[in-house]
Write a protein that holds these residues in place. Structure first.
Motif, PDB file in Angstrom:
ATOM      1  N   ALA A 113       0.826  -1.216   0.000  1.00  0.00           N
ATOM      2  CA  ALA A 113       0.000   0.000   0.000  1.00  0.00           C
ATOM      3  C   ALA A 113       0.856   1.261   0.000  1.00  0.00           C
ATOM      4  O   ALA A 113       0.330   2.367  -0.181  1.00  0.00           O
ATOM      5  N   LEU A 114       2.163   1.092   0.189  1.00  0.00           N
ATOM      6  CA  LEU A 114       3.074   2.240   0.215  1.00  0.00           C
ATOM      7  C   LEU A 114       3.998   2.183  -1.005  1.00  0.00           C
ATOM      8  O   LEU A 114       5.023   1.506  -0.982  1.00  0.00           O
ATOM      9  N   PRO A 115       3.645   2.859  -2.097  1.00  0.00           N
ATOM     10  CA  PRO A 115       4.454   2.807  -3.323  1.00  0.00           C
ATOM     11  C   PRO A 115       5.901   3.253  -3.112  1.00  0.00           C
ATOM     12  O   PRO A 115       6.812   2.803  -3.800  1.00  0.00           O
ATOM     13  N   LEU A 116       6.095   4.136  -2.124  1.00  0.00           N
ATOM     14  CA  LEU A 116       7.437   4.663  -1.897  1.00  0.00           C
ATOM     15  C   LEU A 116       8.431   3.558  -1.538  1.00  0.00           C
ATOM     16  O   LEU A 116       9.613   3.626  -1.898  1.00  0.00           O
ATOM     17  N   ILE A 117       7.959   2.516  -0.835  1.00  0.00           N
ATOM     18  CA  ILE A 117       8.849   1.418  -0.431  1.00  0.00           C
ATOM     19  C   ILE A 117       9.412   0.694  -1.649  1.00  0.00           C
ATOM     20  O   ILE A 117      10.524   0.162  -1.619  1.00  0.00           O
ATOM     21  N   SER A 118       8.652   0.681  -2.738  1.00  0.00           N
ATOM     22  CA  SER A 118       9.121  -0.005  -3.947  1.00  0.00           C
ATOM     23  C   SER A 118      10.367   0.630  -4.536  1.00  0.00           C
ATOM     24  O   SER A 118      11.087   0.001  -5.316  1.00  0.00           O
ATOM     25  N   LEU A 119      10.628   1.883  -4.152  1.00  0.00           N
ATOM     26  CA  LEU A 119      11.843   2.550  -4.653  1.00  0.00           C
ATOM     27  C   LEU A 119      13.106   1.919  -4.065  1.00  0.00           C
ATOM     28  O   LEU A 119      14.212   2.203  -4.517  1.00  0.00           O
ATOM     29  N   TYR A 170       3.141   4.921  -9.277  1.00  0.00           N
ATOM     30  CA  TYR A 170       3.844   3.698  -9.678  1.00  0.00           C
ATOM     31  C   TYR A 170       4.677   3.918 -10.944  1.00  0.00           C
ATOM     32  O   TYR A 170       5.775   3.362 -11.097  1.00  0.00           O
ATOM     33  N   THR A 171       4.155   4.753 -11.869  1.00  0.00           N
ATOM     34  CA  THR A 171       4.913   5.075 -13.086  1.00  0.00           C
ATOM     35  C   THR A 171       6.172   5.855 -12.748  1.00  0.00           C
ATOM     36  O   THR A 171       7.264   5.590 -13.284  1.00  0.00           O
ATOM     37  N   ALA A 172       6.021   6.819 -11.836  1.00  0.00           N
ATOM     38  CA  ALA A 172       7.183   7.611 -11.404  1.00  0.00           C
ATOM     39  C   ALA A 172       8.223   6.706 -10.744  1.00  0.00           C
ATOM     40  O   ALA A 172       9.438   6.876 -10.935  1.00  0.00           O
ATOM     41  N   GLY A 173       7.754   5.716  -9.976  1.00  0.00           N
ATOM     42  CA  GLY A 173       8.671   4.768  -9.337  1.00  0.00           C
ATOM     43  C   GLY A 173       9.461   3.978 -10.360  1.00  0.00           C
ATOM     44  O   GLY A 173      10.672   3.780 -10.219  1.00  0.00           O
ATOM     45  N   ALA A 174       8.773   3.527 -11.419  1.00  0.00           N
ATOM     46  CA  ALA A 174       9.449   2.778 -12.479  1.00  0.00           C
ATOM     47  C   ALA A 174      10.502   3.639 -13.166  1.00  0.00           C
ATOM     48  O   ALA A 174      11.610   3.169 -13.478  1.00  0.00           O
TER      49      ALA A 174
END
Length: 377
Positions: A113-119, A170-174
């Motif tokens: 639920a936290l997209p930031l962690i995917s970074l 999510y796009t920005a993370g990619a």
């Protein structure tokens, strides 16, 4: 080839130290993640933010215990690989990247639920750049990118309200993961160029230092270098109980050559003798121009009679050289030989004894070899 082997071994040693330091950091990271997850779990339970169908125990098992166990198992497996296996250094480097990718994957899946962690998937990419291997960084990127796509898909699947902002996050993370890869790859390229520059500089510096040790005309070692080497060899000889012989060579009537034919022709005589010395040189010899028309040969681990035979052959060969610019002129040299026998001898005294023997050759008609005798001094 030897230098490359030494450099490779040193590089592997440094990578080993780095991997083991990173492994310690991984255990600290596991502990920090565990503490944060416990704090979050306590807050979620106290604030009654859990799903209706989820009990505190189920939440704790799913979001605290399970990811911690996965991370600890990965770290334990890596520890075993690092210390207990005979895998190559390259494979151990890859395993380290894989472990950190697994950390990021488990943490991101649990907290989707936290997209930031995917970074955090940028971390294995940057880690791979330390090893300076572009292929490793390429593979690390694809592993991280695929893992990011998986966690992003899971996050989107479990998101209750899908908005444009969610997709943008999510796009920005990619994009950031890709940017991290480009930065890492350019860092490797820069490191390689910087390394090549340093190697080139060091090689040029070594050449310059070596040139400073040599006589500019003959390219034999100069007076100062000769004395440095002689002092070292005297110590080494006494330590290893090996013979050491010094020969002082002086070209006969060299002043007459310069006065009659000029200094340019005299230089050619010096070069001819130095070239002959180089042609005769063996691995256990050091050649030097002592100064003017005087030369030295230092014989390491050589018996006196062997050094005498060597110098006698060189003396005869030099005396038969014909100089086209100096017709009907026979040029010879005289030699003084001395063996290191006295414990009181040092570099200066050994040279003085060889000089005395050489002057004795001059007195006895030149073009001969005289061995220094203590009782004749």
């Amino acid at each position: 080839m030897y230098k490359k082997g030494v450099m490779k071994m040193e590089s592997q040693r440094l990578y080993q130290q780095f991997r083991r330091t990173v492994e310690k950091s991984a255990w600290i990271l596991i502990l920090l993640i565990f503490i944060i997850e416990v704090i979050v779990a306590v807050l979620m339970i106290n604030e009654q933010l859990l799903d209706v169908n989820q009990t505190p125990l189920e939440y704790s098992l799913s979001y605290v215990v399970l990811p911690t166990l996965i991370n600890m198992e990965c770290a334990a497996v890596y520890h075993y690989i690092e210390f207990k296996t005979t895998f190559s250094e390259s494979k151990k480097n890859y395993f380290l990247i894989l472990v950190f990718n697994t950390f990021c994957l488990s943490t991101s899946l649990v907290h989707n639920a936290l997209p930031l962690i995917s970074l955090s998937f940028i971390l294995p990419i940057f880690l791979s750049a330390i090893f300076g291997n572009k292929r490793m960084t390429d593979r690390s990127f694809w592993l991280s990118f695929i893992s990011y796509i998986i966690t992003s898909s899971v996050g989107i699947y479990y998101t209750k309200q899908l908005t444009t902002m969610v997709y943008l996050n999510y796009t920005a993370g990619a994009i950031l993961v890709c940017a991290g890869y480009l930065i890492a790859k350019n860092t490797i390229i820069y490191q390689k160029k910087n390394h090549d520059v340093l190697i080139s500089f060091n090689e040029r510096q070594k050449i310059m230092i070596e040139e400073l040790k040599k006589d500019s005309l003959t390219q034999l070692y100069n007076h100062q270098t000769f004395y440095n080497e002689l002092n070292e060899q005297i110590q080494k000889t006494r330590l290893n109980h090996q013979p050491l012989v010094l020969a002082i060579i002086d070209i006969d009537d060299f002043k007459r050559v310069n006065d009659t034919f000029g200094h340019v022709k005299g230089d050619k005589v010096l070069l001819e003798l130095s070239n002959l010395m180089k042609a005769y040189k063996q691995d256990n010899m050091m050649l030097a121009r002592y100064g003017g028309e005087e030369f030295c040969i230092l014989f390491e681990n050589t018996q006196l009679h062997d050094a005498y035979s060597f110098m006698e052959k060189m003396r005869l060969d030099f005396s038969h050289i014909e100089f086209a610019e100096m017709p009907s002129t026979r040029i010879t040299f005289s030699v003084g030989l001395v063996e290191l026998t006295s414990d009181a001898d040092n570099a200066v005294s050994l040279v003085e004894k060889a000089d005395l023997a050489m002057y004795q050759s001059k007195k006895e008609g030149k073009n001969k070899i005289t061995v220094y005798q203590e009782n004749s001094a």
